[in-house]
Write a protein that holds these residues in place. Structure first.
Motif, short mmCIF file in Angstrom:
data_model
loop_
_atom_site.label_atom_id
_atom_site.label_comp_id
_atom_site.label_asym_id
_atom_site.label_seq_id
_atom_site.Cartn_x
_atom_site.Cartn_y
_atom_site.Cartn_z
N ARG A 14 0.83 -1.20 0.00
CA ARG A 14 0.00 0.00 0.00
C ARG A 14 0.86 1.26 0.00
N ARG A 15 1.94 1.23 0.78
CA ARG A 15 2.83 2.40 0.80
C ARG A 15 3.43 2.65 -0.57
N HIS A 16 3.84 1.57 -1.23
CA HIS A 16 4.41 1.72 -2.58
C HIS A 16 3.36 2.25 -3.56
N VAL A 17 2.14 1.69 -3.47
CA VAL A 17 1.08 2.13 -4.38
C VAL A 17 0.72 3.60 -4.13
N GLU A 18 0.63 3.97 -2.84
CA GLU A 18 0.30 5.37 -2.54
C GLU A 18 1.39 6.31 -3.04
N GLY A 19 2.65 5.87 -2.87
CA GLY A 19 3.73 6.71 -3.39
C GLY A 19 3.68 6.86 -4.89
N ALA A 20 3.41 5.74 -5.57
CA ALA A 20 3.30 5.80 -7.04
C ALA A 20 2.11 6.64 -7.46
N TYR A 21 1.01 6.52 -6.69
CA TYR A 21 -0.19 7.32 -7.01
C TYR A 21 0.08 8.81 -6.86
N LYS A 22 0.74 9.18 -5.77
CA LYS A 22 1.05 10.60 -5.57
C LYS A 22 1.96 11.12 -6.67
N SER A 23 2.95 10.32 -7.05
CA SER A 23 3.86 10.75 -8.12
C SER A 23 3.10 10.90 -9.44
N ALA A 24 2.22 9.92 -9.72
CA ALA A 24 1.45 9.99 -10.97
C ALA A 24 0.52 11.19 -10.98
N MET A 25 -0.14 11.47 -9.84
CA MET A 25 -1.03 12.62 -9.77
C MET A 25 -0.27 13.92 -9.91
N HIS A 26 0.93 13.96 -9.31
CA HIS A 26 1.75 15.18 -9.45
C HIS A 26 2.12 15.42 -10.90
N GLU A 27 2.52 14.36 -11.60
CA GLU A 27 2.88 14.51 -13.01
C GLU A 27 1.65 14.84 -13.85
N LEU A 28 0.52 14.22 -13.50
CA LEU A 28 -0.71 14.50 -14.24
C LEU A 28 -1.13 15.95 -14.09
N LYS A 29 -1.08 16.45 -12.84
CA LYS A 29 -1.44 17.84 -12.63
C LYS A 29 -0.45 18.76 -13.33
N LYS A 30 0.81 18.38 -13.31
CA LYS A 30 1.81 19.21 -13.97
C LYS A 30 1.55 19.29 -15.46
N LYS A 31 1.18 18.13 -16.05
CA LYS A 31 0.91 18.12 -17.49
C LYS A 31 -0.41 18.79 -17.82
N SER A 32 -1.46 18.53 -16.99
CA SER A 32 -2.77 19.06 -17.31
C SER A 32 -2.84 20.56 -17.12
N HIS A 33 -2.05 21.09 -16.18
CA HIS A 33 -2.10 22.52 -15.94
C HIS A 33 -0.88 23.24 -16.50
N TYR A 34 -0.05 22.51 -17.22
CA TYR A 34 1.09 23.14 -17.86
C TYR A 34 0.56 24.10 -18.90
N GLY A 35 0.76 25.35 -18.69
CA GLY A 35 0.14 26.35 -19.53
C GLY A 35 -0.78 27.24 -18.73
N GLY A 36 -0.93 26.95 -17.43
CA GLY A 36 -1.71 27.80 -16.56
C GLY A 36 -0.94 29.06 -16.23
N PRO A 37 -1.58 29.97 -15.49
CA PRO A 37 -0.92 31.24 -15.22
C PRO A 37 0.34 31.12 -14.37
#
Length: 594
Positions: free
Chosen positions: A282-305
């Motif tokens: 679970r710790r590994h999955v949560e860590g991978a999930y947080k990393s994936a969400m961080h990258e997703l947010k970075k890509k999805s909002h890349y271009g924000g103000p």
């Protein structure tokens, strides 16, 4: 707003629900995308939801977007006092208020709606019965408990045995209960008969005497008053047999329970190890999930103000440069395709006398000052103490730069010299000044309009330039004047000048959508004529135009110095080549206009 009421049970128990927060609406600037930037939108806060419309008049057509505020996170911007962000999961709205006071008012109103309308608020708890919560909790506990017993086949078997024993025990309890009820009824009847016998003894003492369960009649014979109990008990129940069976059943239950406890104790170590492994996974999955969400947010909002230009931009200088360079390359490709289908416009070039007179409009004094300054300083040699650096040399074209920064903003003056054959200074300056053909050769402009025509040779122009992400979109408001410079002696070349410098105008005030840049630009063109051979007429082959182009630009906002200088070094030579080629094509085969 009207108050609503809810009922629970009878009408007497009904309590009015607390008043909902009032609707709140107004104009906010919302970040749309990196092309259009900030746009004014009508935003409404109502019923625990934040909705926006293109304008207040278009509310009847429905909202363009909405956010539920139950789990919304409101974040005031660290540096921009007018901006605040609202995020729900991976959806983010970037908003700007008119001033810090309006931003505070919006944030407080949103927090009030969250507190009053969110699940868990006082009004929300009154709307939800406690029994539902208890039932849900019980159901959740039961499901969890049942799932924990599904581990191990032998344990399941023992649990099945427990179910069987429970059924047997329930039947035995029912049987014994019937026996006890029958016994109670028999005792009641016995007491009733005893009472009757005692009454008879009082009436006939000489003829009736009790003796145990018998009495003697008058003739001395013995008579039984109560019949003895059946060997199988009352109603045919074998009490002794039932008691033995009950004892055996309870013993079986106790034995099975002991076996279950033993199995669970034996498996405790195994379960503990499995639990530790699952927790690690679970710790590994949560860590991978947080990393994936961080990258997703970075890509999805890349271009924000937050990734726009500025000293606090999240994008580093190298990424900024790469993004700008890629955007300019895309614009070049689009321009190459559009040039193939562009239809040239036919605009006559007015005679020089129109542009040689001094105007009398309200900016006339400022125009004359700019013209004199450019004729005095712009034509000076780039050597000496001017500190001009040669950055580009391509044939006849040379581009110089002086590095100047003020408060971290790059204000480098640029100067370019060029020589073009076959066109006159009058023709070059006319096409550079004429707004009717501006879009034919200027590829960096998104749109423009003439705000005011001051005279035949002076206009005020507002134009917005194409967005080059991550740089903010720029707009400029400037006065453009064309002038023929009168010669002081017969050896002076025919000289023309166009100067563009920033001004203010009530019809084009700065807005949040664009960053207002300031400019002071001049193009000075001098026509040199080489005499033709013999009696031949002067042709375009005998004409050479020397161009001096100077530009002082304040970008109006912060951007990496290396990026601004690289863009200027790249774009200015392209601009001169594109413009001079356009004028050569327009004048080819036409009469020469001095």
């Amino acid at each position: 707003m009207s108050e609503k009421s809810s009922t629970s049970g009878s009408d007497e128990d009904a309590e009015p629900e607390s008043a909902q927060p009032v609707e709140f609406g107004g104009v906010l600037s919302k970040w749309t995308n990196y092309i259009h930037g900030w746009q004014d939108r009508w935003v409404v806060l109502k019923n625990n939801a934040l909705s926006y419309y293109k304008s207040e008049d278009e509310r009847e057509y429905g909202c363009r977007g909405s956010l539920c505020l139950n789990k919304a996170v409101i974040t005031p911007h660290e540096f921009d006092e007018c901006r605040f962000d609202i995020s729900v999961n991976d959806s983010v709205w970037y908003l700007r208020a008119e001033d810090p006071e309006h931003r505070l008012q919006w944030i407080e109103s949103i927090e009030v709606h969250k507190a009053e309308s969110g699940y868990g608020s006082e009004s929300s708890l009154r709307r939800h019965g406690s029994m539902l919560s208890l039932t849900s909790a019980a159901s959740s506990f039961s499901a969890t408990s049942a799932s924990s017993f599904k581990k191990g086949h032998r344990l399941c078997e023992k649990l099945a045995e427990m179910e069987t024993f429970r059924d047997i025990l329930c039947r035995q309890v029912d049987t014994l209960q019937k026996y006890f009820d029958s016994c109670a009824d028999a005792v009641s009847k016995d007491e009733f008969h005893r009472d009757r016998v005692e009454e008879d003894d009082d009436d006939f003492p000489a003829t009736s005497r009790p003796d145990g369960d018998c009495c003697y009649n008058n003739n001395g014979s013995k008579e039984k008053l109560f019949s003895p109990a059946s060997p199988k008990g009352i109603n045919g129940i074998d009490f002794k047999g039932e008691a033995i069976t009950f004892k055996a059943t309870t013993a079986g239950i106790l034995s099975t329970l002991s076996h279950c406890i033993e199995l669970m104790v034996k498996r405790e170590d195994s379960w503990q190890k499995r639990l530790e492994k699952e927790l690690e996974k679970r710790r590994h999955v949560e860590g991978a999930y947080k990393s994936a969400m961080h990258e997703l947010k970075k890509k999805s909002h890349y271009g924000g103000p937050d990734y726009e230009e500025g000293p606090n931009s999240l994008i580093n200088e190298d990424e900024f440069f790469d993004a700008v360079d890629a955007a300019l390359d895309r614009q070049d490709k689009i321009e190459e395709q559009s040039e193939k289908v562009r239809i040239p416009r036919l605009t006559p070039v007015p005679p020089g006398d129109v542009y040689s007179s001094i105007s009398t409009h309200r900016f006339a004094t400022k125009v004359e000052e700019m013209v004199q300054n450019h004729m005095t300083y712009s034509l000076q040699d780039v050597g000496g103490d001017a500190n001009w650096q040669l950055v580009i040399e391509e044939g006849e074209m040379k581009v110089y730069r002086r590095e100047v920064e003020e408060n971290g903003i790059v204000l480098d003056p640029l100067k370019a010299t060029h020589a073009v054959k076959g066109v006159t200074g009058h023709e070059l300056c006319h096409y550079f000044w004429d707004t009717a053909v501006r879009m034919d050769w200027e590829t960096t402009i998104e749109n423009f309009n003439v705000v005011e025509t001051l005279s035949d040779n002076a206009v005020i122009v507002y134009q917005t330039h194409k967005r080059v992400w991550p740089a903010s979109q720029r707009d400029i408001l400037y006065l453009s004047a064309i002038r023929k410079i009168l010669a002081t002696n017969e050896n002076d070349p025919d000289t023309w000048l166009v100067c563009n410098f920033s001004v203010d105008h009530e019809k084009a005030a700065p807005s949040n959508r664009c960053v207002r840049a300031k400019i002071n630009v001049a193009m000075i063109c001098q026509t040199l004529v080489s005499p033709p051979e013999g009696d031949k007429e002067i042709s375009r082959d005998n004409i050479l135009c020397k161009i001096t182009y100077v530009a002082n630009v304040n970008p109006g906002g912060w951007a990496p110095a290396s990026v601004l200088r690289a863009v200027a070094k790249r774009e200015y030579p392209k601009f001169l080549k594109r413009f001079t080629s356009y004028v050569q094509d327009k004048t080819s085969g036409k009469p020469i206009l001095f």
